[in-house]
Enzyme design. Structure first.
Site, mmCIF file in Angstrom:
data_model
loop_
_atom_site.group_PDB
_atom_site.id
_atom_site.type_symbol
_atom_site.label_atom_id
_atom_site.label_comp_id
_atom_site.label_asym_id
_atom_site.label_seq_id
_atom_site.Cartn_x
_atom_site.Cartn_y
_atom_site.Cartn_z
ATOM 1 N N LEU A 263 44.070 47.534 44.915
ATOM 2 C CA LEU A 263 43.537 46.204 45.207
ATOM 3 C C LEU A 263 42.269 46.003 44.394
ATOM 4 C CD1 LEU A 263 43.959 46.567 49.065
ATOM 5 C CD2 LEU A 263 45.559 45.448 47.498
ATOM 6 N N ASP A 264 42.327 45.106 43.426
ATOM 7 C CA ASP A 264 41.225 44.907 42.491
ATOM 8 C C ASP A 264 39.995 44.305 43.170
ATOM 9 O OD1 ASP A 264 40.203 44.636 39.638
ATOM 10 O OD2 ASP A 264 40.142 42.541 40.280
ATOM 11 N N GLU A 301 39.675 49.027 45.044
ATOM 12 C CA GLU A 301 38.561 49.166 44.115
ATOM 13 C C GLU A 301 37.411 48.371 44.715
ATOM 14 O OE1 GLU A 301 36.834 47.901 39.763
ATOM 15 O OE2 GLU A 301 38.269 46.670 40.842
ATOM 16 N N ASP A 326 33.113 54.658 41.872
ATOM 17 C CA ASP A 326 32.402 54.416 40.617
ATOM 18 C C ASP A 326 31.290 55.434 40.411
ATOM 19 O OD1 ASP A 326 33.971 52.305 39.869
ATOM 20 O OD2 ASP A 326 32.527 50.751 40.412
ATOM 21 N N HIS A 394 40.269 51.690 32.596
ATOM 22 C CA HIS A 394 40.303 50.496 31.743
ATOM 23 C C HIS A 394 38.966 49.774 31.722
ATOM 24 C CE1 HIS A 394 40.960 48.522 35.660
ATOM 25 N NE2 HIS A 394 40.442 47.450 35.070
ATOM 26 N N GLN A 396 35.807 51.045 32.407
ATOM 27 C CA GLN A 396 34.692 51.790 31.836
ATOM 28 C C GLN A 396 34.836 51.995 30.329
ATOM 29 O OE1 GLN A 396 32.311 51.927 33.746
ATOM 30 N NE2 GLN A 396 33.304 51.709 35.732
#
Length: 616
Positions: A263-264, A301, A326, A394, A396
């Site tokens: 889930l973005d 995410e 992150d 993708h 970073q």
């Protein structure tokens, strides 16, 4: 939990036709236009909550159609499953009952067995299609991958895009191979024993071809996102918007046999209602699990370091299965590259590496120099497999101005050390396509919009984004086809001996991850990490199951002489089972005596990884 309403074009062989349903609460009249040799116009009947519906026996699989609102506005279906002519063209009816699935005996892997490989369909192969990925699956399985993660495949404008500019969330990108191509890929993955994770975007839609405004209040002015107005999850008429995205998630799991959804950017899903959209999503997915007898996984995410996402509902959480970290990426990246600008401010301190290897977060209620506030929550009560970690992804890589991969920023020996930090961590490891052999082609940001003003706005936006960093050079043009082509994998490891050595090293690490008892399902409270700033050697010890593993990472550029931690209550001796400095991995050829006693001094080569296994 709300009762869901089917939307879009639902073909039914039993009904010998297609039921069309669309939400248009402000419309006075809605028709569906069937694009036959002789066009057929079918009026829809208004129902409660602003829905309109009709059954047409003239609409079969492949029939193209559009909706006409109030005799004036003709648009593709907001819940279209296929757009053969792109985002501005008519939708097409899809039959989800006829595909010959062969995965009847497939069972989703438990999350702790996931070793994820993130890939972009358009650049993973020269062809850039679902079917072209299928022939590459054996090499991913041979590498040790257990799950592939597809960047978003929902229909976006043109043929080149990361996927986060999708505007028709239910439609599978036609240039990738459409619905049939995606089903073939998922089926083939399951035949190979690979799970499939799909990246979905529920926090915004792209700008070009976004016609949701014409149908209803899908967006709200209550909140703002980096991409414009927020989607309406809690304002007036929010029930239908929630239904739209809940139905979307269930469609991927049910119709395409997807195993997990990533889930973005869920921090941009704004919902102040009594039950958050993410909690309701988890409840409906659990209900689907019971209906179909399969397990599904939801991975968030998030930019918030908030374990509320993954805590169970009874502890005030949303009940999702896992979330990205992150912090894990930022600590490692800042340490090995020395970069301290932008969101790397505050990262790269030696003590942070030991902490992040044990807890997944650095900022778990600490003051953040970058954010200028106290940030994050404790992971103390969360399991290791609830965190997905990586050294590249993708975002970073692609959000660097020149799209450099880590292989362009650090030396060969450091790449091996970083691989070990990710794969030997107690968390779920994720690789970014090409990372395993040190791909040299960049991964750049690319689009193929049709609106010149929008193209220029994208170019300007990218330039503004890079101002927080000290990067030199000129950003490649996102609209250029050359930018897209330069981002395709070269697979040069087949002709480059050094790259092949790196790939073989990854392969050996992944074998350990799967086969070593101490790594097969690490428990956070039985994993300890310690780093002394004076020698820059990280001691990582796995004691979940015997035989225990002792991993030593020399992050310095000089040889270090160290002793194993005397505080460990482990008896016996240790045998070296993997040494990154060995000749077979392209190292200096340094060897170590075996077995090693607990009090023995060990000389570690610069920028090296040594893995020891307990001997009884």
């Amino acid at each position: 939990m709300s009762i869901l309403r089917e939307i879009g074009a639902q073909y039914s062989p039993e009904k010998k036709g297609t039921v069309f349903t669309v939400w248009a609460p402000k419309a006075r009249q809605v028709d569906v236009l069937l694009h036959k040799p002789e066009p057929i116009r079918v009026p829809l009947q208004q129902e409660a909550m602003g829905y309109w519906t009709a059954l047409s026996e003239f609409a079969n699989p492949g029939t193209r159609y559009t909706f006409i609102l109030d005799e004036e506005t003709e648009r593709p279906d907001p819940a279209s499953h296929f757009q053969p002519d792109g985002v501005h063209g008519p939708s097409a009816v899809v039959d989800h009952t006829s595909f010959a699935w062969t995965d009847r005996n497939w069972k989703n892997l438990p999350l702790h067995q996931y070793i994820i490989y993130e890939l972009h369909v358009g650049t993973f192969t020269p062809e850039g299609t679902f079917e072209s990925i299928i022939e590459r699956l054996p090499e991913l399985k041979e590498l040790g991958i257990t799950a592939i993660e597809l960047m978003p495949v929902a229909q976006f404008p043109g043929s080149r895009n990361w996927g986060y500019d999708g505007v028709l969330p239910f439609a599978v990108q036609q240039s990738y191979g459409g619905p049939e191509g995606l089903k073939k890929l998922v089926n083939a993955c399951h035949e190979q024993g690979l799970a499939v994770v799909l990246d979905v975007v529920y926090n915004h839609l792209g700008p070009e071809g976004n016609y949701l405004h014409d149908f209803g209040p899908y967006f709200t002015g209550k909140y703002k996102t980096p991409w414009g107005p927020a989607l309406n999850f809690d304002d007036n008429h929010a029930d239908a918007v929630r239904n739209y995205f809940l139905q979307n998630a269930l469609m991927w799991l049910r119709n395409y046999h997807i195993d997990a959804l990533r889930l973005d950017a869920v921090h941009a899903i704004y919902d102040m209602g009594a039950k958050h959209f993410l909690q309701e999503l988890q409840e409906h997915v659990q209900e689907l699990e019971e209906q179909v007898g399969r397990d599904f996984i939801l991975i968030a995410e998030s930019d918030l370091n908030d374990v509320r996402l993954i805590n169970p509902v009874e502890r005030g959480g949303y009940g999702l299965d896992a979330q990205w970290s992150d912090d894990f990426h930022h600590v490692i990246h800042a340490m090995v590259t020395g970069e301290q600008e932008g969101y790397y401010v505050g990262f790269g301190k030696p003590e942070q590496l030991a902490k992040v290897m044990e807890r997944a977060f650095v900022y778990d209620g600490l003051y953040s120099e970058h954010r200028h506030r106290t940030f994050g929550s404790s992971t103390e009560h969360n399991r290791a497999e609830q965190f997905v970690v990586c050294s590249q992804n993708h975002d970073q890589v692609g959000n660097r101005m020149l799209g450099e991969r880590l292989s362009d920023l650090v030396d060969f020996e450091t790449l091996k050390v970083v691989a070990g930090l990710v794969i030997l961590s107690p968390f779920v490891p994720m690789l970014f396509m090409g990372e395993e052999y040190g791909e040299k082609n960049p991964f750049l940001y690319f689009v193929s919009h049709g609106d010149e003003d929008l193209i220029e706005a994208v170019r300007k936006g990218r330039r503004e984004e890079f101002k927080a960093f000290a990067w030199q050079g000129e950003a490649p043009d996102p609209q250029s086809e050359d930018t897209f082509n330069r981002s395709k994998l070269s697979r040069s490891y087949t002709s480059d001996a050094r790259q092949n050595q790196l790939r073989e090293f990854y392969k050996r690490l992944l074998q350990l991850r799967k086969n070593a008892a101490a790594l097969s399902r690490p428990e956070k409270d039985k994993v300890s990490a310690r780093l002394e700033a004076h020698d820059m050697v990280l001691h990582l010890v796995h004691q979940t199951s015997e035989p225990n593993l002792y991993c030593l990472f020399n992050l310095s550029d000089t040889e270090q002489s160290i002793n194993l931690a005397p505080a460990l209550e482990i008896s016996g001796s240790w045998k070296a089972i993997l040494h990154s400095a060995a000749a077979e991995w392209g190292g200096t050829g340094a060897e170590l005596p075996n077995p090693l006693e607990q009090k023995a001094a060990i000389r570690l080569s610069p920028k090296s990884l040594l893995i020891l296994q307990q001997q009884h």
